[in-house]
Design an enzyme around this catalytic site. Sequence first.
Site, short mmCIF file in Angstrom:
data_model
loop_
_atom_site.label_atom_id
_atom_site.label_comp_id
_atom_site.label_asym_id
_atom_site.label_seq_id
_atom_site.Cartn_x
_atom_site.Cartn_y
_atom_site.Cartn_z
N ASP A 27 40.90 49.90 37.20
CA ASP A 27 41.58 48.62 37.32
C ASP A 27 43.09 48.83 37.46
O ASP A 27 43.69 49.60 36.73
CB ASP A 27 41.28 47.79 36.06
CG ASP A 27 42.08 46.51 35.99
OD1 ASP A 27 42.40 45.94 37.05
OD2 ASP A 27 42.39 46.06 34.86
N HIS A 200 43.89 43.60 30.75
CA HIS A 200 44.00 44.71 31.70
C HIS A 200 44.94 45.78 31.14
O HIS A 200 46.00 45.46 30.59
CB HIS A 200 44.53 44.21 33.04
CG HIS A 200 43.68 43.13 33.65
ND1 HIS A 200 42.54 43.40 34.36
CD2 HIS A 200 43.81 41.78 33.64
CE1 HIS A 200 41.99 42.28 34.77
NE2 HIS A 200 42.74 41.28 34.35
#
Length: 381
Positions: A27, A200
């Site tokens: 990610d 994240h």
Amino acid sequence: TPIDGVPTDLRSFATIGQRGVRLLLADSTNAERTGYVPSEVTVGERLDEIVSHAEGRILVACFASHVHRVQQAVDAVVRDRRKFAFIGRSMLRNSEIAMDLGVLDIPEGSLVDLNELVDMPDSQTAIISTGNQGEPFAALSLMAAGEHRSISLSEDDTVIISATPIPGNETRVSRVINNLYRAGVKVFHGRNTHVHVSGHAAAEELKTFYNVVRPDALVPVHGEYRHMVANAALGREMNIPEVEICEDGDMVVLEDGELRVERGAIAAGYVYVDGTEVGGADSIIRDRRHLADDGVLIVTIGVDFSTGEILIGPDIDSHGVTTDDDDLHAIIKERVEQSVASLEVPIDPDHLRTRIRNSAMRAVKKTVKRRPVVLPVVIEV
């Protein structure tokens, strides 16, 4: 310090890394963000503070899939001795699944139906809803616009948007926040107070993970191109041997111990869903954009093909072309009549349609500087 007490199992990831990871897809959303993302627990502390000082009803909007955030919202309103209801299809569905799995703890009697909640004093109630990304038909957007069928906002209400806008959603989220302020409510969101932490990984967390897993190759995913470039730089900084930045349609091939990227190997892009059709032609999209930009003009005319005499019309109808329809229609009518009169008889219908379309188009372009879609309707009389 996750709220369920189960930290990331880096030891197991290290074990996987020791067995060998040929390719890691990671990610990239927060790759540009230095340091570490704060703990989820810190959000709960701020939620408690806001809820305890609220005079009227509390509304918390968050991702329905973020069960830990939903849990912290539930804990905050229950500690303030409030009853609460879930609103939004995904929130109702996800909370039910989470409760069935035992990962969402809701004290008995605290969750009530919305129809029951609206009859209670606002100071004793709370709502946990969807809509933190400004989705037009989500519960929070409808409430902010005064269009929700069950909830009307009042000046004593407090709204907590426990999120920050996903890139691309900033305008929609800003519109919802502005509408909430217009309604007179107190608004807390991820840009004006600490009611959100990202899920994240930031740069140092990514580097830690790369050091634990030690992949042979890295392909950054999930983020804008600039985020993937930043993530690739982190991978190279951690001495990952092969780092490739890919886009939609690129194909990563692992073959005979080597990695290669075939650029544009697969057709990729938007897939349009139009009624029962999936994957509409680009020409249809272009036509609709043309209609939206310049409008449509319909010219209806009845002609005796043998003599060239106009027996019906020409009647002009336009949509989205100009506010001064009458003057423009008169000019177009005159130009069409002149065009028909100049044709040789007997008149060819295809030639007639082309002449009508071109003359109408020239009239519009000269008068209002636009190029609408012109639809000639020719009737043989």
